[in-house]
Design a protein around this motif. Structure first.
Motif, PDB file in Angstrom:
ATOM      1  N   LYS A 184      31.305  42.516  41.454  1.00 62.50           N
ATOM      2  CA  LYS A 184      32.348  43.066  40.607  1.00 62.50           C
ATOM      3  C   LYS A 184      31.784  43.334  39.219  1.00 62.50           C
ATOM      4  N   SER A 185      32.162  44.472  38.644  1.00 59.88           N
ATOM      5  CA  SER A 185      31.672  44.823  37.318  1.00 59.88           C
ATOM      6  C   SER A 185      32.074  43.765  36.297  1.00 59.88           C
ATOM      7  N   SER A 186      31.136  43.444  35.393  1.00 54.86           N
ATOM      8  CA  SER A 186      31.386  42.403  34.401  1.00 54.86           C
ATOM      9  C   SER A 186      32.011  42.946  33.128  1.00 54.86           C
ATOM     10  N   THR A 187      32.041  44.254  32.961  1.00 50.13           N
ATOM     11  CA  THR A 187      32.611  44.822  31.746  1.00 50.13           C
ATOM     12  C   THR A 187      34.027  45.319  31.997  1.00 50.13           C
ATOM     13  N   ARG A 188      34.773  45.416  30.922  1.00 54.58           N
ATOM     14  CA  ARG A 188      36.148  45.911  30.991  1.00 54.58           C
ATOM     15  C   ARG A 188      36.263  47.156  30.126  1.00 54.58           C
ATOM     16  N   ARG A 189      37.029  48.128  30.594  1.00 51.45           N
ATOM     17  CA  ARG A 189      37.246  49.361  29.844  1.00 51.45           C
ATOM     18  C   ARG A 189      38.663  49.360  29.285  1.00 51.45           C
ATOM     19  N   TRP A 190      38.768  49.788  28.024  1.00 50.62           N
ATOM     20  CA  TRP A 190      40.056  49.843  27.344  1.00 50.62           C
ATOM     21  C   TRP A 190      40.234  51.246  26.774  1.00 50.62           C
ATOM     22  N   ILE A 191      41.463  51.738  26.780  1.00 55.90           N
ATOM     23  CA  ILE A 191      41.731  53.098  26.310  1.00 55.90           C
ATOM     24  C   ILE A 191      42.902  53.097  25.328  1.00 55.90           C
ATOM     25  N   CYS A 192      42.751  53.908  24.294  1.00 58.96           N
ATOM     26  CA  CYS A 192      43.869  54.099  23.367  1.00 58.96           C
ATOM     27  C   CYS A 192      44.862  55.043  24.036  1.00 58.96           C
ATOM     28  N   PRO A 193      46.117  54.641  24.218  1.00 58.29           N
ATOM     29  CA  PRO A 193      47.089  55.477  24.932  1.00 58.29           C
ATOM     30  C   PRO A 193      47.452  56.759  24.184  1.00 58.29           C
ATOM     31  N   LYS A 194      47.081  56.845  22.908  1.00 59.27           N
ATOM     32  CA  LYS A 194      47.447  58.026  22.130  1.00 59.27           C
ATOM     33  C   LYS A 194      46.312  59.044  22.055  1.00 59.27           C
ATOM     34  N   CYS A 195      45.108  58.602  21.646  1.00 59.53           N
ATOM     35  CA  CYS A 195      44.009  59.562  21.459  1.00 59.53           C
ATOM     36  C   CYS A 195      43.002  59.556  22.602  1.00 59.53           C
ATOM     37  N   GLY A 196      43.090  58.559  23.490  1.00 59.76           N
ATOM     38  CA  GLY A 196      42.212  58.532  24.653  1.00 59.76           C
ATOM     39  C   GLY A 196      40.835  57.944  24.412  1.00 59.76           C
ATOM     40  N   THR A 197      40.583  57.411  23.222  1.00 63.05           N
ATOM     41  CA  THR A 197      39.289  56.776  22.950  1.00 63.05           C
ATOM     42  C   THR A 197      39.088  55.587  23.886  1.00 63.05           C
ATOM     43  N   ARG A 200      34.489  49.425  25.532  1.00 63.73           N
ATOM     44  CA  ARG A 200      34.155  48.461  26.576  1.00 63.73           C
ATOM     45  C   ARG A 200      33.972  47.082  25.955  1.00 63.73           C
ATOM     46  N   SER A 201      34.239  46.064  26.755  1.00 67.01           N
ATOM     47  CA  SER A 201      34.030  44.694  26.295  1.00 67.01           C
ATOM     48  C   SER A 201      33.603  43.842  27.480  1.00 67.01           C
ATOM     49  N   THR A 202      33.040  42.687  27.186  1.00 68.27           N
ATOM     50  CA  THR A 202      32.641  41.762  28.251  1.00 68.27           C
ATOM     51  C   THR A 202      33.663  40.651  28.448  1.00 68.27           C
ATOM     52  N   LYS A 203      34.775  40.714  27.723  1.00 66.70           N
ATOM     53  CA  LYS A 203      35.834  39.718  27.865  1.00 66.70           C
ATOM     54  C   LYS A 203      37.163  40.353  27.474  1.00 66.70           C
ATOM     55  N   GLU A 204      38.243  39.614  27.680  1.00 60.11           N
ATOM     56  CA  GLU A 204      39.564  40.096  27.287  1.00 60.11           C
ATOM     57  C   GLU A 204      39.639  40.189  25.763  1.00 60.11           C
ATOM     58  N   VAL A 205      40.139  41.323  25.245  1.00 61.29           N
ATOM     59  CA  VAL A 205      40.235  41.518  23.799  1.00 61.29           C
ATOM     60  C   VAL A 205      41.596  42.115  23.442  1.00 61.29           C
ATOM     61  N   ARG A 206      41.948  41.982  22.178  1.00 61.61           N
ATOM     62  CA  ARG A 206      43.134  42.640  21.624  1.00 61.61           C
ATOM     63  C   ARG A 206      42.650  43.471  20.443  1.00 61.61           C
ATOM     64  N   VAL A 207      42.606  44.799  20.650  1.00 61.46           N
ATOM     65  CA  VAL A 207      42.024  45.701  19.661  1.00 61.46           C
ATOM     66  C   VAL A 207      43.011  46.823  19.365  1.00 61.46           C
ATOM     67  N   ILE A 208      43.108  47.180  18.086  1.00 60.35           N
ATOM     68  CA  ILE A 208      43.971  48.285  17.662  1.00 60.35           C
ATOM     69  C   ILE A 208      43.102  49.471  17.273  1.00 60.35           C
ATOM     70  N   CYS A 209      43.471  50.658  17.732  1.00 59.96           N
ATOM     71  CA  CYS A 209      42.781  51.885  17.345  1.00 59.96           C
ATOM     72  C   CYS A 209      43.113  52.177  15.879  1.00 59.96           C
ATOM     73  N   ALA A 210      42.089  52.215  15.038  1.00 58.15           N
ATOM     74  CA  ALA A 210      42.305  52.409  13.602  1.00 58.15           C
ATOM     75  C   ALA A 210      42.835  53.801  13.285  1.00 58.15           C
ATOM     76  N   ASP A 211      42.570  54.778  14.152  1.00 54.61           N
ATOM     77  CA  ASP A 211      43.048  56.142  13.908  1.00 54.61           C
ATOM     78  C   ASP A 211      44.524  56.302  14.254  1.00 54.61           C
ATOM     79  N   MET A 213      46.644  53.488  15.233  1.00 57.14           N
ATOM     80  CA  MET A 213      47.394  52.242  15.078  1.00 57.14           C
ATOM     81  C   MET A 213      48.123  51.869  16.366  1.00 57.14           C
ATOM     82  N   GLU A 214      47.470  52.157  17.491  1.00 54.55           N
ATOM     83  CA  GLU A 214      47.991  51.793  18.802  1.00 54.55           C
ATOM     84  C   GLU A 214      47.077  50.733  19.417  1.00 54.55           C
ATOM     85  N   MET A 215      47.671  49.817  20.178  1.00 56.10           N
ATOM     86  CA  MET A 215      46.887  48.789  20.850  1.00 56.10           C
ATOM     87  C   MET A 215      46.170  49.391  22.059  1.00 56.10           C
ATOM     88  N   PHE A 216      44.868  49.111  22.187  1.00 57.61           N
ATOM     89  CA  PHE A 216      44.141  49.546  23.371  1.00 57.61           C
ATOM     90  C   PHE A 216      44.705  48.842  24.604  1.00 57.61           C
TER      91      PHE A 216
END
Length: 220
Positions: A184-197, A200-211, A213-216
């Motif tokens: 199983k892949s060890s990385t996780r992919r996260w996407i901004c629901p607004k701009c589509g950026t 990737r991370s190697t663990k669970e994260v809580r990140v906000i897109c600075a452009d 202001m939406e949560m990935f």
């Protein structure tokens, strides 16, 4: 970023990855090989046991990354490339790391692989050959910003039964990792629901897109 959907671009990306991994894990000591893309259904990659290429005045090894599995997650492709680089390191330093015509990987391979960014598990038939990226290697991949190669060569029925051009030749003077069970892949992919950026991370994260202001949100 341009998608890697041409063989020339795929080979160029792998060459760049080799150079960065060489600097990071081997102090730049490994001679640069010829990197080829050939269809090898029985293995993700291999390295020749001798310098079979002549490039000008220089003889070179060949590292092949199977074109049938190029489109795996980038951390898996990187682990395969690094696996073959460990073999090259061992060849250059007189460390015998395989037996049975390069198929069975012994504890010397495990020791060297685990000191160069890989995690190694045992296979009943092929020895210490199941390699996965360590957490440190995953962080290195993320730092480099490498993307997956989005192309792969389809397997024909003749390849699957061992009679096609991509089948492994018995007695070949090559060493490499037979295909282990898919991890199983060890990385996780996260996407901004607004701009589509995508990040990737190697663990669970809580990140906000600075452009935006939406949560990935998790992409897969």
């Amino acid at each position: 970023m341009k998608q890697t959907v041409k063989t020339s671009r795929a080979a160029g990306q792998l060459e760049k990855m080799f150079r960065e991994l060489n600097k990071h894990y081997f102090g730049g000591a490994l001679p640069e090989p010829i990197i080829s893309l050939k269809k090898t259904p029985s293995a993700y990659g291999h390295i020749t046991c001798a310098k079979v290429w002549q490039a000008g005045q220089e003889s070179k090894y060949e590292i092949n990354i199977s074109s049938a599995t190029l489109d795996r997650p980038i951390e898996e492709t990187t682990a395969t490339l690094l696996h073959e680089m460990v073999h090259e390191h061992n060849l250059e330093n007189g460390i015998k790391d395989t037996s049975n015509n390069g198929v069975y990987h012994n504890k010397r391979f495990k020791e060297q692989a685990e000191s160069h960014g890989l995690v190694v598990s045992h296979h009943d038939k092929y020895g210490w050959t199941i390699t996965n990226p360590s957490e440190e290697l995953l962080d290195f991949i993320l730092f480099q910003g490498w993307d997956a190669i989005q192309m792969g060569e389809r397997l024909a029925w003749a390849d699957m039964v061992g009679t096609g051009n991509g089948s492994k030749t018995p007695g070949s003077s090559e060493t490499g990792a037979p295909k282990p069970p898919k991890a199983k892949s060890s990385t996780r992919r996260w996407i901004c629901p607004k701009c589509g950026t995508i990040i990737r991370s190697t663990k669970e994260v809580r990140v906000i897109c600075a452009d935006c202001m939406e949560m990935f949100v998790k992409a897969d």
